[in-house]
Motif scaffolding. Sequence first.
Motif, PDB file in Angstrom:
ATOM      1  N   ALA A  36       0.819  -1.222   0.000  1.00 51.99           N
ATOM      2  CA  ALA A  36       0.000   0.000   0.000  1.00 51.99           C
ATOM      3  C   ALA A  36       0.844   1.258   0.000  1.00 51.99           C
ATOM      4  N   GLU A  37       2.047   1.199   0.614  1.00 54.34           N
ATOM      5  CA  GLU A  37       2.886   2.387   0.741  1.00 54.34           C
ATOM      6  C   GLU A  37       3.847   2.601  -0.428  1.00 54.34           C
ATOM      7  N   LEU A  38       3.870   1.677  -1.394  1.00 54.42           N
ATOM      8  CA  LEU A  38       4.732   1.881  -2.560  1.00 54.42           C
ATOM      9  C   LEU A  38       4.283   3.123  -3.336  1.00 54.42           C
ATOM     10  N   PRO A  39       5.228   3.889  -3.874  1.00 52.38           N
ATOM     11  CA  PRO A  39       4.860   5.071  -4.663  1.00 52.38           C
ATOM     12  C   PRO A  39       4.022   4.694  -5.885  1.00 52.38           C
ATOM     13  N   GLN A  40       3.226   5.613  -6.358  1.00 50.75           N
ATOM     14  CA  GLN A  40       2.426   5.414  -7.571  1.00 50.75           C
ATOM     15  C   GLN A  40       3.322   4.967  -8.717  1.00 50.75           C
ATOM     16  N   GLY A  41       2.927   3.863  -9.392  1.00 49.71           N
ATOM     17  CA  GLY A  41       3.679   3.391 -10.554  1.00 49.71           C
ATOM     18  C   GLY A  41       4.981   2.684 -10.244  1.00 49.71           C
ATOM     19  N   ALA A  42       5.209   2.341  -8.976  1.00 54.74           N
ATOM     20  CA  ALA A  42       6.446   1.636  -8.594  1.00 54.74           C
ATOM     21  C   ALA A  42       6.503   0.258  -9.261  1.00 54.74           C
ATOM     22  N   VAL A  47      -0.876  -8.721  -6.732  1.00 59.35           N
ATOM     23  CA  VAL A  47      -0.357  -7.354  -6.576  1.00 59.35           C
ATOM     24  C   VAL A  47      -1.208  -6.381  -7.384  1.00 59.35           C
ATOM     25  N   LYS A  48      -1.490  -6.734  -8.636  1.00 59.68           N
ATOM     26  CA  LYS A  48      -2.275  -5.850  -9.502  1.00 59.68           C
ATOM     27  C   LYS A  48      -3.710  -5.708  -8.990  1.00 59.68           C
ATOM     28  N   ARG A  49      -4.188  -6.742  -8.321  1.00 57.36           N
ATOM     29  CA  ARG A  49      -5.539  -6.676  -7.753  1.00 57.36           C
ATOM     30  C   ARG A  49      -5.587  -5.650  -6.623  1.00 57.36           C
ATOM     31  N   LEU A  50      -4.506  -5.599  -5.841  1.00 54.58           N
ATOM     32  CA  LEU A  50      -4.419  -4.639  -4.739  1.00 54.58           C
ATOM     33  C   LEU A  50      -4.045  -3.241  -5.229  1.00 54.58           C
ATOM     34  N   ARG A  51      -3.135  -3.176  -6.217  1.00 54.38           N
ATOM     35  CA  ARG A  51      -2.617  -1.900  -6.705  1.00 54.38           C
ATOM     36  C   ARG A  51      -2.479  -1.940  -8.227  1.00 54.38           C
ATOM     37  N   PRO A  52      -3.565  -1.655  -8.975  1.00 51.14           N
ATOM     38  CA  PRO A  52      -3.514  -1.711 -10.443  1.00 51.14           C
ATOM     39  C   PRO A  52      -2.467  -0.791 -11.056  1.00 51.14           C
ATOM     40  N   ASP A  53      -2.044   0.229 -10.315  1.00 55.79           N
ATOM     41  CA  ASP A  53      -1.072   1.186 -10.860  1.00 55.79           C
ATOM     42  C   ASP A  53       0.354   0.661 -10.885  1.00 55.79           C
ATOM     43  N   LEU A  54       0.623  -0.373 -10.106  1.00 58.12           N
ATOM     44  CA  LEU A  54       1.996  -0.854 -10.006  1.00 58.12           C
ATOM     45  C   LEU A  54       2.427  -1.570 -11.289  1.00 58.12           C
ATOM     46  N   LYS A  55       3.708  -1.461 -11.594  1.00 53.99           N
ATOM     47  CA  LYS A  55       4.266  -2.131 -12.760  1.00 53.99           C
ATOM     48  C   LYS A  55       4.981  -3.401 -12.289  1.00 53.99           C
ATOM     49  N   VAL A  56       4.697  -4.518 -12.936  1.00 52.62           N
ATOM     50  CA  VAL A  56       5.342  -5.775 -12.561  1.00 52.62           C
ATOM     51  C   VAL A  56       6.401  -6.128 -13.599  1.00 52.62           C
ATOM     52  N   VAL A  57       7.623  -6.405 -13.128  1.00 52.47           N
ATOM     53  CA  VAL A  57       8.712  -6.811 -14.020  1.00 52.47           C
ATOM     54  C   VAL A  57       9.170  -8.211 -13.626  1.00 52.47           C
ATOM     55  N   SER A  58       9.670  -8.965 -14.593  1.00 50.42           N
ATOM     56  CA  SER A  58      10.112 -10.336 -14.319  1.00 50.42           C
ATOM     57  C   SER A  58      11.397 -10.330 -13.498  1.00 50.42           C
ATOM     58  N   LEU A  59      11.403 -11.116 -12.435  1.00 48.59           N
ATOM     59  CA  LEU A  59      12.591 -11.235 -11.578  1.00 48.59           C
ATOM     60  C   LEU A  59      12.787 -12.710 -11.266  1.00 48.59           C
ATOM     61  N   ARG A  60      13.784 -13.326 -11.900  1.00 47.37           N
ATOM     62  CA  ARG A  60      14.053 -14.749 -11.754  1.00 47.37           C
ATOM     63  C   ARG A  60      15.307 -14.962 -10.930  1.00 47.37           C
ATOM     64  N   GLY A  61      15.558 -16.229 -10.579  1.00 49.67           N
ATOM     65  CA  GLY A  61      16.767 -16.576  -9.850  1.00 49.67           C
ATOM     66  C   GLY A  61      16.455 -17.065  -8.451  1.00 49.67           C
ATOM     67  N   ASN A  62      17.494 -17.571  -7.761  1.00 50.22           N
ATOM     68  CA  ASN A  62      17.266 -18.064  -6.401  1.00 50.22           C
ATOM     69  C   ASN A  62      17.050 -16.885  -5.448  1.00 50.22           C
ATOM     70  N   MET A  83      -8.622 -19.773  -5.286  1.00 54.51           N
ATOM     71  CA  MET A  83      -8.875 -18.549  -6.042  1.00 54.51           C
ATOM     72  C   MET A  83      -8.206 -18.629  -7.409  1.00 54.51           C
ATOM     73  N   ILE A  84      -8.874 -18.060  -8.410  1.00 56.99           N
ATOM     74  CA  ILE A  84      -8.242 -17.823  -9.702  1.00 56.99           C
ATOM     75  C   ILE A  84      -8.370 -16.335 -10.000  1.00 56.99           C
ATOM     76  N   VAL A  85      -7.316 -15.774 -10.583  1.00 57.33           N
ATOM     77  CA  VAL A  85      -7.254 -14.331 -10.821  1.00 57.33           C
ATOM     78  C   VAL A  85      -6.769 -14.085 -12.245  1.00 57.33           C
ATOM     79  N   LYS A  86      -7.343 -13.103 -12.912  1.00 51.71           N
ATOM     80  CA  LYS A  86      -6.807 -12.718 -14.216  1.00 51.71           C
ATOM     81  C   LYS A  86      -5.411 -12.137 -14.010  1.00 51.71           C
ATOM     82  N   PRO A  87      -4.502 -12.352 -14.952  1.00 49.31           N
ATOM     83  CA  PRO A  87      -3.117 -11.872 -14.780  1.00 49.31           C
ATOM     84  C   PRO A  87      -3.003 -10.384 -14.469  1.00 49.31           C
ATOM     85  N   ASP A  88      -3.952  -9.587 -14.964  1.00 50.58           N
ATOM     86  CA  ASP A  88      -3.895  -8.146 -14.679  1.00 50.58           C
ATOM     87  C   ASP A  88      -4.648  -7.775 -13.400  1.00 50.58           C
TER      88      ASP A  88
END
Length: 309
Positions: free
Chosen positions: A120-126, A139-154, A265-270
């Motif tokens: 909730a406290e992340l800046p707009q568009g973080a 995450v998008k369900r809670l904050r549609p404004d946030l941008k999600v980027v792929s982060l892989r690895g251990n 639960m099932i959620v649309k990716p966005d």
Amino acid sequence: MLRPSTLRLGTRGSPLALAQARMVRQALAAAHGFDAEQVEITVIRTSGDRIQDRPLSEAGGKGLFTKEIEEALIGGSIDFAVHSSKDMPTVLPAGLVLSAFMEREDPRDVFISRKAKSIAELPQGATVGTASLRRQALVKRLRPDLKVVSLRGNVETRLRRLDEGVADATLLALAGLKRLGLVEAATAVLGIDDFLPAVGQGAIGIETRADDAHTRQMLAPINHADTAHALACERAFLAVLDGSCRTPIAGHATVSGGLIRFRGMIVKPDGSEAFETKREGTVHDAVRLGTDAGAELKSLAGPDFFAAH
């Protein structure tokens, strides 16, 4: 008392996978009174470990973390395999079975950020870094404004990349941080009601050949019955929905006093739409409850629910 000459355990080579393999080895040694060194740990590099340049959903799904290990098991070069249960495909190769589960660790997700104390406290568009479509969708369900980027690895790699500024925040499983002694890395633990875990999250699954009675007998004393019942319910739910890394699906069962409570639960990716359901019954009905819950959501959502991704 059953004694092995040498039991061969197959696992991925990440620090978390090795920590989990050692936990199983210690539990086996304690249960049977032999030296832990009699369980030989064999590290197997999987396709999921090799493919780091794109999300698993694009590369073929979660079976990429088990395929080579299961091939070694079928081929007889190992006697059993230790997996994070959430990495297990819903359908196992012919001749293989999940024979035991260690007692489940805390299944919750954690939020990690150097810039905010909560989602909730992340800046707009973080930006939030994750390779999980479930986490992305929630995450998008809670904050549609946030941008999600792929982060892989251990785990360690993802924490380092967060420090490098690749993303403003990430999400990880609390169980993994606990097993690695990295709990202090968590900024906040996310409640199950708000952020439903992945099926199998926090549970270590042990896979064997179905016809290997000796190894299955060796593993029987370390199987945690309540965890096994919970996972039977969750995996039945996932199987109906044909869940893989390609679909944002969450499901969690708890067992107490012979009763099982499940929420799926099932959620649309966005994050724009979600369906959820609950079931309750005895542990003997675990598979039926999960199957029924999956069928309900499949019916509610319709055939095109996941088409957008």
